[in-house]
Design a protein around this motif. Structure first.
Motif, PDB file in Angstrom:
ATOM      1  N   HIS A   1       0.804  -1.215   0.000  1.00  0.00           N
ATOM      2  CA  HIS A   1       0.000   0.000   0.000  1.00  0.00           C
ATOM      3  C   HIS A   1       0.844   1.276   0.000  1.00  0.00           C
TER       4      HIS A   1
ATOM      5  N   LEU B   1     -10.628  -4.951  12.072  1.00  0.00           N
ATOM      6  CA  LEU B   1     -10.331  -4.391  10.752  1.00  0.00           C
ATOM      7  C   LEU B   1      -9.794  -2.964  10.859  1.00  0.00           C
ATOM      8  N   TYR B   2     -10.268  -2.219  11.851  1.00  0.00           N
ATOM      9  CA  TYR B   2      -9.763  -0.860  12.049  1.00  0.00           C
ATOM     10  C   TYR B   2      -8.262  -0.903  12.323  1.00  0.00           C
TER      11      TYR B   2
ATOM     12  N   ILE C   1      -2.048   7.185   2.026  1.00  0.00           N
ATOM     13  CA  ILE C   1      -3.135   6.755   2.894  1.00  0.00           C
ATOM     14  C   ILE C   1      -3.014   7.468   4.234  1.00  0.00           C
TER      15      ILE C   1
ATOM     16  N   TRP D   1     -12.425   3.734   4.082  1.00  0.00           N
ATOM     17  CA  TRP D   1     -12.378   2.275   3.937  1.00  0.00           C
ATOM     18  C   TRP D   1     -13.262   1.631   5.002  1.00  0.00           C
ATOM     19  N   MET D   2     -13.109   2.108   6.241  1.00  0.00           N
ATOM     20  CA  MET D   2     -13.916   1.562   7.333  1.00  0.00           C
ATOM     21  C   MET D   2     -15.397   1.874   7.137  1.00  0.00           C
TER      22      MET D   2
ATOM     23  N   MET E   1      -2.243   0.630   7.675  1.00  0.00           N
ATOM     24  CA  MET E   1      -1.936   0.965   6.292  1.00  0.00           C
ATOM     25  C   MET E   1      -1.582   2.443   6.118  1.00  0.00           C
ATOM     26  N   ARG E   2      -1.884   3.264   7.113  1.00  0.00           N
ATOM     27  CA  ARG E   2      -1.606   4.697   6.992  1.00  0.00           C
ATOM     28  C   ARG E   2      -0.116   4.937   6.799  1.00  0.00           C
TER      29      ARG E   2
ATOM     30  N   ARG F   1      -8.329   5.891   5.528  1.00  0.00           N
ATOM     31  CA  ARG F   1      -8.627   4.803   6.479  1.00  0.00           C
ATOM     32  C   ARG F   1     -10.103   4.842   6.864  1.00  0.00           C
TER      33      ARG F   1
ATOM     34  N   ALA G   1      -6.627  -1.416   8.994  1.00  0.00           N
ATOM     35  CA  ALA G   1      -6.759  -0.209   8.171  1.00  0.00           C
ATOM     36  C   ALA G   1      -5.848   0.905   8.689  1.00  0.00           C
ATOM     37  N   ASP G   2      -5.772   1.036   9.994  1.00  0.00           N
ATOM     38  CA  ASP G   2      -4.927   2.081  10.574  1.00  0.00           C
ATOM     39  C   ASP G   2      -3.447   1.791  10.302  1.00  0.00           C
TER      40      ASP G   2
END
Length: 142
Positions: free
Chosen positions: A91, A129-130, A96, A104-105, A136-137, A101, A133-134
């Motif tokens: 990613h 999932l958070y 991102i 996406w969530m 990936m920042r 994020r 996703a976090d």
């Protein structure tokens, strides 16, 4: 990788088992991913994150389906085909931040609501999932 969720007084089951296990798990994850990308593709709130993707979402849909199947404790489809997910590295080409994020969530939670997931399962799955996703920042702030 996620493989267990804690529930006081109960056996520890994977999200894959809670989503239907061997009988329905992959089918339910496929439906979640398809709903997620349909929302991303059509909801104006998700336009910035949608614009980060290729115009054809077929590959993204397949990769997320394969990843989530293994991540939830099911068959390791993604690893079998592509090797270790290396999510953050894959990613890095995309900027991102918190906004991406959160978009996406938003799509994922909206998909779970549309599919009428049990509230407790939805909260636990969204929480896990958070974290992904976090992770990936790669940008500070938005």
């Amino acid at each position: 990788m996620l493989n267990e969720i804690e529930e006081a007084g109960s056996d520890k089951r994977t999200f894959f088992e809670l989503l239907g296990g061997e009988e329905n798990g992959t089918q339910n994850i496929r439906l979640l991913v398809e709903t997620f990308y349909d929302i991303m593709d059509s909801d104006p709130k998700a336009k910035p994150i949608r614009d980060m993707h290729q115009s054809d979402l077929t590959s993204a849909r397949e990769k997320l389906f394969m990843f989530l199947t293994g991540w939830t404790g099911g068959p390791q489809l993604y690893i079998e085909r592509y090797g270790h997910p290396m999510l953050r590295k894959r990613h890095l080409p995309f900027a991102i931040g918190e906004s991406a994020r959160d978009q996406w969530m938003y799509c994922m939670i909206k998909a779970m609501h549309q599919l009428e997931y049990d509230e407790a399962l939805m909260k636990k799955l969204a929480n896990q999932l958070y974290g992904v996703a976090d992770f990936m920042r790669n940008q500070q702030g938005h």
